[in-house]
Design a protein around this motif. Structure first.
Motif, PDB file in Angstrom:
ATOM      1  N   VAL A 171       0.999  -1.298  -0.046  1.00  0.00           N
ATOM      2  CA  VAL A 171      -0.063  -0.027   0.010  1.00  0.00           C
ATOM      3  C   VAL A 171       0.769   1.174   0.084  1.00  0.00           C
ATOM      4  N   ILE A 172       0.465   2.046  -1.091  1.00  0.00           N
ATOM      5  CA  ILE A 172       1.208   3.530  -1.005  1.00  0.00           C
ATOM      6  C   ILE A 172      -0.025   4.598  -0.632  1.00  0.00           C
ATOM      7  N   LYS A 173      -0.001   5.253   0.226  1.00  0.00           N
ATOM      8  CA  LYS A 173      -1.048   6.132   0.734  1.00  0.00           C
ATOM      9  C   LYS A 173      -0.647   7.646   0.102  1.00  0.00           C
ATOM     10  N   ASP A 174      -1.850   8.423   0.016  1.00  0.00           N
ATOM     11  CA  ASP A 174      -1.617   9.867  -0.489  1.00  0.00           C
ATOM     12  C   ASP A 174      -1.944  10.747   0.932  1.00  0.00           C
ATOM     13  N   ASP A 175      -0.748  10.787   1.718  1.00  0.00           N
ATOM     14  CA  ASP A 175      -0.811  11.725   3.095  1.00  0.00           C
ATOM     15  C   ASP A 175      -0.999  12.874   2.884  1.00  0.00           C
ATOM     16  N   PHE A 176      -0.576  13.378   1.638  1.00  0.00           N
ATOM     17  CA  PHE A 176      -0.709  14.792   1.077  1.00  0.00           C
ATOM     18  C   PHE A 176      -1.908  15.497   1.069  1.00  0.00           C
ATOM     19  N   PRO A 185      -2.149  14.050  -7.357  1.00  0.00           N
ATOM     20  CA  PRO A 185      -3.117  13.686  -8.324  1.00  0.00           C
ATOM     21  C   PRO A 185      -3.226  12.262  -8.550  1.00  0.00           C
ATOM     22  N   ARG A 186      -4.762  12.057  -8.788  1.00  0.00           N
ATOM     23  CA  ARG A 186      -5.161  10.388  -8.849  1.00  0.00           C
ATOM     24  C   ARG A 186      -4.013   9.636 -10.020  1.00  0.00           C
ATOM     25  N   GLU A 187      -3.616  10.412 -10.972  1.00  0.00           N
ATOM     26  CA  GLU A 187      -2.908   9.816 -12.193  1.00  0.00           C
ATOM     27  C   GLU A 187      -1.284   9.187 -11.421  1.00  0.00           C
ATOM     28  N   PHE A 188      -0.936  10.008 -10.488  1.00  0.00           N
ATOM     29  CA  PHE A 188       0.396   9.631  -9.814  1.00  0.00           C
ATOM     30  C   PHE A 188       0.075   8.292  -8.817  1.00  0.00           C
ATOM     31  N   MET A 189      -1.259   8.283  -8.157  1.00  0.00           N
ATOM     32  CA  MET A 189      -1.221   7.437  -7.312  1.00  0.00           C
ATOM     33  C   MET A 189      -1.504   5.987  -7.815  1.00  0.00           C
ATOM     34  N   THR A 190      -2.108   6.081  -9.004  1.00  0.00           N
ATOM     35  CA  THR A 190      -2.369   5.043 -10.010  1.00  0.00           C
ATOM     36  C   THR A 190      -0.992   4.528 -10.540  1.00  0.00           C
ATOM     37  N   ALA A 191      -0.151   5.317 -10.874  1.00  0.00           N
ATOM     38  CA  ALA A 191       0.910   4.836 -11.627  1.00  0.00           C
ATOM     39  C   ALA A 191       2.177   4.551 -10.667  1.00  0.00           C
ATOM     40  N   TYR A 230       4.429  15.162  -0.424  1.00  0.00           N
ATOM     41  CA  TYR A 230       4.352  16.331  -0.993  1.00  0.00           C
ATOM     42  C   TYR A 230       4.401  15.938  -2.556  1.00  0.00           C
ATOM     43  N   PHE A 231       3.683  16.972  -3.497  1.00  0.00           N
ATOM     44  CA  PHE A 231       3.744  16.940  -4.687  1.00  0.00           C
ATOM     45  C   PHE A 231       3.274  18.257  -5.305  1.00  0.00           C
ATOM     46  N   LYS A 232       4.149  18.734  -6.157  1.00  0.00           N
ATOM     47  CA  LYS A 232       4.171  19.857  -6.693  1.00  0.00           C
ATOM     48  C   LYS A 232       4.008  19.556  -8.213  1.00  0.00           C
ATOM     49  N   LYS A 233       3.127  20.186  -9.082  1.00  0.00           N
ATOM     50  CA  LYS A 233       3.359  20.356 -10.493  1.00  0.00           C
ATOM     51  C   LYS A 233       3.979  21.388 -11.008  1.00  0.00           C
ATOM     52  N   ALA A 234       4.433  21.353 -12.340  1.00  0.00           N
ATOM     53  CA  ALA A 234       5.213  22.725 -12.554  1.00  0.00           C
ATOM     54  C   ALA A 234       3.897  23.778 -12.925  1.00  0.00           C
ATOM     55  N   SER A 235       4.489  25.095 -12.836  1.00  0.00           N
ATOM     56  CA  SER A 235       3.625  26.025 -13.192  1.00  0.00           C
ATOM     57  C   SER A 235       4.372  27.133 -14.151  1.00  0.00           C
ATOM     58  N   LYS A 256       6.932  11.452 -12.806  1.00  0.00           N
ATOM     59  CA  LYS A 256       7.536  11.722 -11.480  1.00  0.00           C
ATOM     60  C   LYS A 256       7.160  10.175 -10.776  1.00  0.00           C
ATOM     61  N   ALA A 257       6.466   9.226 -10.961  1.00  0.00           N
ATOM     62  CA  ALA A 257       6.352   8.072 -10.561  1.00  0.00           C
ATOM     63  C   ALA A 257       7.525   7.086 -10.988  1.00  0.00           C
TER      64      ALA A 257
END
Length: 156
Positions: A40-45, A49-55, A86-91, A134-135
């Motif tokens: 199991v890998i959780k999203d504590d942040f 993004p769901r795409e990351f958690m799926t990948a 922590y997760f940060k997308k580019a802007s 990122k994954a």
């Protein structure tokens, strides 16, 4: 101009980047393990993004296989588990993308933690942007970590 093009070309060829920071060292070798499994890998942040958690799990398995580690095989098993903190997308204001995870290696039979590390997937170049990359970066950091404590497998 030309320097940027050269840097982007090099970054594209090297692929996503993974960084490793060990917080609880693995004592000794992982040689006794005939199998590595993603748990199991959780999203504590809370905003990953769901795409990351799926990948993330498939990317870890893929990277381990590419490095020659046994994945989903019979035998004594080391489980890779953890969470994203922590997760940060580019802007438009910043080009750095980053996914920061805290991962554990756990003995499946005893539930004993074998080691912990911060594994980061990041990109500073346009060619390596994207959530899935990122994954892949996190997966590369995990494979590097395991590789430090496991006999060097033969790449397939």
């Amino acid at each position: 101009g030309c320097t940027t093009i050269a840097k982007e070309g090099l970054a594209a060829g090297m692929g996503p980047k993974g960084e490793l920071g060990v917080t609880q060292p693995v004592r000794g070798s992982l040689r006794a393990y005939q199998n590595f499994e993603v748990g199991v890998i959780k999203d504590d942040f809370g905003r990953t993004p769901r795409e990351f958690m799926t990948a993330i799990a498939p990317e870890i398995r893929k990277e381990l296989r590419e490095e020659g580690f046994p994945v989903n095989k019979p035998g004594k098993t080391c489980v890779i588990t953890g969470y994203v903190f922590y997760f940060k997308k580019a802007s438009t204001l910043g080009s750095v993308e980053v996914a920061v995870t805290k991962m554990k290696l756990v003995d499946k039979a005893t539930n004993q933690t074998l080691g912990e590390a911060v594994c980061v997937g990041r990109s500073t170049h346009y060619s390596n942007r994207g959530i899935k990359k990122k994954a892949t970066g996190v997966a590369k950091a995990i494979a590097e970590w395991i590789g430090k404590h496991y006999p060097k497998p033969k790449k397939k």
